[in-house]
Design a protein around this motif. Structure first.
Motif, mmCIF file in Angstrom:
data_model
loop_
_atom_site.group_PDB
_atom_site.id
_atom_site.type_symbol
_atom_site.label_atom_id
_atom_site.label_comp_id
_atom_site.label_asym_id
_atom_site.label_seq_id
_atom_site.Cartn_x
_atom_site.Cartn_y
_atom_site.Cartn_z
ATOM 1 N N HIS A 150 0.830 -1.199 0.000
ATOM 2 C CA HIS A 150 0.000 0.000 0.000
ATOM 3 C C HIS A 150 0.870 1.257 0.000
ATOM 4 O O HIS A 150 1.925 1.278 0.637
ATOM 5 N N PRO A 151 0.416 2.325 -0.690
ATOM 6 C CA PRO A 151 1.218 3.558 -0.730
ATOM 7 C C PRO A 151 1.521 4.135 0.656
ATOM 8 O O PRO A 151 2.549 4.787 0.837
ATOM 9 N N TRP A 152 0.641 3.887 1.639
ATOM 10 C CA TRP A 152 0.896 4.471 2.964
ATOM 11 C C TRP A 152 1.823 3.619 3.817
ATOM 12 O O TRP A 152 2.097 3.961 4.969
ATOM 13 N N SER A 153 2.293 2.510 3.261
ATOM 14 C CA SER A 153 3.013 1.562 4.108
ATOM 15 C C SER A 153 4.329 2.124 4.632
ATOM 16 O O SER A 153 4.921 1.576 5.547
ATOM 17 N N THR A 154 4.784 3.215 4.076
ATOM 18 C CA THR A 154 6.042 3.799 4.560
ATOM 19 C C THR A 154 5.811 4.914 5.574
ATOM 20 O O THR A 154 6.763 5.457 6.124
ATOM 21 N N ARG A 155 4.583 5.248 5.840
ATOM 22 C CA ARG A 155 4.327 6.291 6.836
ATOM 23 C C ARG A 155 4.763 5.814 8.216
ATOM 24 O O ARG A 155 4.715 4.622 8.525
ATOM 25 N N SER A 156 5.115 6.736 9.075
ATOM 26 C CA SER A 156 5.573 6.336 10.404
ATOM 27 C C SER A 156 4.456 6.413 11.434
ATOM 28 O O SER A 156 4.556 5.837 12.496
ATOM 29 N N GLN A 157 3.405 7.144 11.129
ATOM 30 C CA GLN A 157 2.280 7.198 12.068
ATOM 31 C C GLN A 157 1.029 7.661 11.338
ATOM 32 O O GLN A 157 1.095 8.243 10.262
ATOM 33 N N LEU A 158 -0.122 7.380 11.959
ATOM 34 C CA LEU A 158 -1.408 7.762 11.379
ATOM 35 C C LEU A 158 -2.299 8.330 12.478
ATOM 36 O O LEU A 158 -1.997 8.222 13.665
ATOM 37 N N ARG A 159 -3.428 8.913 12.041
ATOM 38 C CA ARG A 159 -4.460 9.355 12.985
ATOM 39 C C ARG A 159 -5.768 8.696 12.578
ATOM 40 O O ARG A 159 -5.937 8.257 11.441
ATOM 41 N N MET A 160 -6.706 8.642 13.519
ATOM 42 C CA MET A 160 -7.992 8.001 13.238
ATOM 43 C C MET A 160 -8.652 8.609 11.998
ATOM 44 O O MET A 160 -9.239 7.895 11.182
ATOM 45 N N ALA A 161 -8.540 9.946 11.899
ATOM 46 C CA ALA A 161 -9.197 10.615 10.778
ATOM 47 C C ALA A 161 -8.651 10.122 9.441
ATOM 48 O O ALA A 161 -9.389 10.009 8.458
ATOM 49 N N ASP A 162 -7.353 9.781 9.405
ATOM 50 C CA ASP A 162 -6.756 9.281 8.166
ATOM 51 C C ASP A 162 -7.444 8.001 7.697
ATOM 52 O O ASP A 162 -7.586 7.746 6.505
ATOM 53 N N LEU A 163 -7.855 7.179 8.685
ATOM 54 C CA LEU A 163 -8.351 5.848 8.348
ATOM 55 C C LEU A 163 -9.704 5.889 7.653
ATOM 56 O O LEU A 163 -10.095 4.929 6.989
ATOM 57 N N ASP A 164 -10.427 7.011 7.832
ATOM 58 C CA ASP A 164 -11.750 7.074 7.207
ATOM 59 C C ASP A 164 -11.659 7.043 5.682
ATOM 60 O O ASP A 164 -12.602 6.641 5.016
ATOM 61 N N ASP A 165 -10.534 7.488 5.155
ATOM 62 C CA ASP A 165 -10.455 7.484 3.699
ATOM 63 C C ASP A 165 -9.095 7.008 3.190
ATOM 64 O O ASP A 165 -8.386 7.733 2.499
ATOM 65 N N ILE A 166 -8.741 5.790 3.599
ATOM 66 C CA ILE A 166 -7.564 5.167 2.998
ATOM 67 C C ILE A 166 -7.929 4.871 1.559
ATOM 68 O O ILE A 166 -8.979 4.292 1.292
ATOM 69 N N PRO A 167 -7.101 5.262 0.625
ATOM 70 C CA PRO A 167 -7.444 5.043 -0.787
ATOM 71 C C PRO A 167 -7.734 3.565 -1.064
ATOM 72 O O PRO A 167 -6.844 2.726 -0.972
ATOM 73 N N GLY A 168 -8.997 3.249 -1.351
ATOM 74 C CA GLY A 168 -9.386 1.920 -1.837
ATOM 75 C C GLY A 168 -9.188 0.770 -0.876
ATOM 76 O O GLY A 168 -8.982 -0.356 -1.310
ATOM 77 N N LEU A 169 -9.256 1.048 0.439
ATOM 78 C CA LEU A 169 -9.013 -0.036 1.387
ATOM 79 C C LEU A 169 -10.061 0.040 2.506
ATOM 80 O O LEU A 169 -9.992 0.907 3.369
ATOM 81 N N PRO A 170 -11.038 -0.877 2.498
ATOM 82 C CA PRO A 170 -12.087 -0.822 3.527
ATOM 83 C C PRO A 170 -11.585 -1.423 4.835
ATOM 84 O O PRO A 170 -10.612 -2.189 4.838
ATOM 85 N N PRO A 171 -12.255 -1.101 5.964
ATOM 86 C CA PRO A 171 -11.867 -1.712 7.239
ATOM 87 C C PRO A 171 -12.378 -3.138 7.329
ATOM 88 O O PRO A 171 -13.441 -3.463 6.806
ATOM 89 N N MET A 172 -11.583 -3.976 7.977
ATOM 90 C CA MET A 172 -11.993 -5.353 8.236
ATOM 91 C C MET A 172 -13.212 -5.342 9.150
ATOM 92 O O MET A 172 -13.357 -4.474 9.996
ATOM 93 N N ARG A 173 -14.065 -6.340 8.984
ATOM 94 C CA ARG A 173 -15.195 -6.473 9.927
ATOM 95 C C ARG A 173 -15.140 -7.831 10.586
ATOM 96 O O ARG A 173 -14.925 -8.850 9.911
ATOM 97 N N TRP A 174 -15.317 -7.864 11.916
ATOM 98 C CA TRP A 174 -15.367 -9.145 12.625
ATOM 99 C C TRP A 174 -16.573 -9.172 13.549
ATOM 100 O O TRP A 174 -17.169 -8.147 13.820
ATOM 101 N N PRO A 175 -16.937 -10.365 13.999
ATOM 102 C CA PRO A 175 -18.172 -10.482 14.785
ATOM 103 C C PRO A 175 -18.030 -9.700 16.085
ATOM 104 O O PRO A 175 -17.002 -9.756 16.741
ATOM 105 N N SER A 176 -19.063 -8.970 16.422
ATOM 106 C CA SER A 176 -19.068 -8.239 17.689
ATOM 107 C C SER A 176 -20.515 -8.119 18.131
ATOM 108 O O SER A 176 -21.370 -7.704 17.354
ATOM 109 N N GLY A 177 -20.772 -8.548 19.346
ATOM 110 C CA GLY A 177 -22.145 -8.531 19.852
ATOM 111 C C GLY A 177 -23.056 -9.474 19.099
ATOM 112 O O GLY A 177 -24.228 -9.183 18.909
ATOM 113 N N GLY A 178 -22.510 -10.579 18.625
ATOM 114 C CA GLY A 178 -23.372 -11.602 18.051
ATOM 115 C C GLY A 178 -23.463 -11.590 16.529
ATOM 116 O O GLY A 178 -23.940 -12.534 15.934
#
Lengths: 280, 280
Positions: free
Chosen positions: A175-203
């Motif tokens: 990924h193009p961001w793989s060389t960054r040294s740190q991120l913020r939560m706000a950055d994660l909302d729009d990572i180019p073309g990469l959705p967040p993983m989803r796992w079971p929570s609360g059933g």
DNA sequence: CTGGGAACATACCTGAGCGGTATCGGCGGC
DNA sequence: GCCGCCGATACCGCTCAGGTATGTTCCCAG
């Protein structure tokens, strides 16, 4: 109320059909009708609305369905725990359940430290899928669990905090961001073309664009394939996988690893294990 | 496992005597012996050690005793809740339980605000003794409770925080310190000749020198008589009583009033009440 | 409008098992 | 060594869970 009546009622309430419910229970339909009628008479009101074209639940029926399921779960758990304590087979000591692939280092240290304690018993480790620890504890298949707040709920369990840590973003190394040294939560909302993983929570799985995973191997593999990213506790950095990078997310909510056990647990071995864990 | 078997086992495990347990259950001793033997056979191990001079519990027996009590409680609660939902008598809507004499103002505001909501149902208020709210919720006699952390445990319940406040010392107005404008926790350790009040917490009274109380009237009366002092949430200052004074304790731990309800509660009326409470 | 079928209730029978009485066996105390 | 206490065993009667057959109600097809 006898558990037999509860089982019968749950079957009918789930099938909404006496004959099918009777078949599921392995009995004939008339005794089932009679058992439900008796239950209704004893409770003083209707639980089911018979429409001659199927069956619907009344308000009271909905209440009893939820309560009966909970009660049957508790009874099953009671039986499992007693049977395990009964020493009929090999006396497994304690069963500890943890998410496969999480808290590996903490778990290793805990097991080593506990084994070194005087009077410690054998600990069987059950590495389960994501979000399965709570149910395993509650249904009596395990004595103690490692959970991760706020992902796992500790409702109805006793627990002690063990370790609080920040989180890291886990990205494909391509990924193009793989060389960054740190991120913020706000950055994660729009990572180019990469959705967040989803796992079971609360059933169940939350809604969203990302792929659904049940365990850590699926998770790392999907990230390496460039299909999603994940936000994981820092300790995940100890896991070495091909094709992924981890980047600290400075303002991510903290994750606390907790050791949890059923309320009203009276086992000395469990108490010793918990004491060892809190002293790590 | 049938609930009858669990009731039988609990009776024997508590009495540690088959004949007495049978008498308590209203049956003869031989059927009880047989029922317990069958239970042991089905679970695959001994639950009781028969010493011909009484009975002792095995490890498995101790496990089952705790589990069986919990299971029977859940079943009783299920029956009570269903019976209440069954509309056999007057349909009381919701039952809210709160410590008598605590959170009076908050409770009044909550009930007024909820009554003004569209579609609200009747709320019956059950003012109970100190520390009785949790049990009332868990055993199905109430739908929702006002609790005070950290005094009341919310284990096994869902809850929302409503109000956090400091605490005040409540002293007899005849006491030499009654004219002080503020205190610190360290001061309270050695109030001349005045022990701290003790109330039930976690199922029993803590050890200590002070008198034991069950409700607020006892508490205020004993303070007015100069027999003890108490540390209470600030909102207690709204209560006007003869012969007492309240003095802020600057570094006392904060008390949070929470609204709590049983997990897996599905009632719309309850949800509306909780929503109203959190918006106050 | 009527016959058929689906679904739950009712009627009745049978047998398992729960609970009762009588008695036994083991152990401790006097 | 006898007695008394306590749990286990033996046996019996009756209740009630479960089975089969049939009734009742309603929907739907034709």
């Amino acid at each position: 109320m006898e558990t037999r009546e509860l089982r019968y009622f749950v079957a009918v309430a789930e099938e909404l059909h006496f004959s099918r419910a009777a078949a599921r229970l392995g009995i004939a339909q008339p005794p089932l009708s009679r058992a439900i009628s008796q239950l209704e008479r004893r409770l003083g009101g209707a639980l089911l609305e018979r429409n001659s074209r199927g069956v619907t639940l009344t308000d009271a029926g909905r209440v009893l369905l939820a309560e009966a399921r909970a009660a049957l779960d508790v009874i099953d758990a009671a039986e499992r725990r007693t049977r395990r304590a009964t020493g009929d087979g090999a006396e497994p000591g304690l069963v500890l359940v943890s998410k496969a692939g999480a808290s590996t280092e903490l778990l290793t240290k805990l097991l080593d430290a506990y084994a070194a304690e005087p009077g410690s018993v054998k600990v069987e480790v059950d590495l389960c899928g994501i979000g399965q620890q709570g149910p395993r504890l509650r249904d009596g298949r395990a004595d103690v669990a490692l959970l991760h707040r706020p992902f796992d709920s500790v409702d109805g369990l006793d627990s002690e905090d063990l370790l609080t840590e920040g989180q890291v973003a886990v990205l494909p190394s391509s990924h193009p961001w793989s060389t960054r040294s740190q991120l913020r939560m706000a950055d994660l909302d729009d990572i180019p073309g990469l959705p967040p993983m989803r796992w079971p929570s609360g059933g169940g799985y939350a809604d969203g664009p990302g792929p659904e995973v049940r365990d850590s191997m699926q998770l790392y593999q999907l990230i390496a394939l460039g299909r999603a990213y994940a936000l994981l506790p820092e300790s995940a950095r100890a896991e070495q996988h091909h094709g992924i990078v981890t980047i600290p997310v400075l303002d991510a909510p903290e994750v606390t690893t907790v050791i949890a056990w059923p309320q009203h647990s009276r086992s000395l071995a469990l108490a010793a294990l918990v004491r060892t864990a809190t002293r790590l």
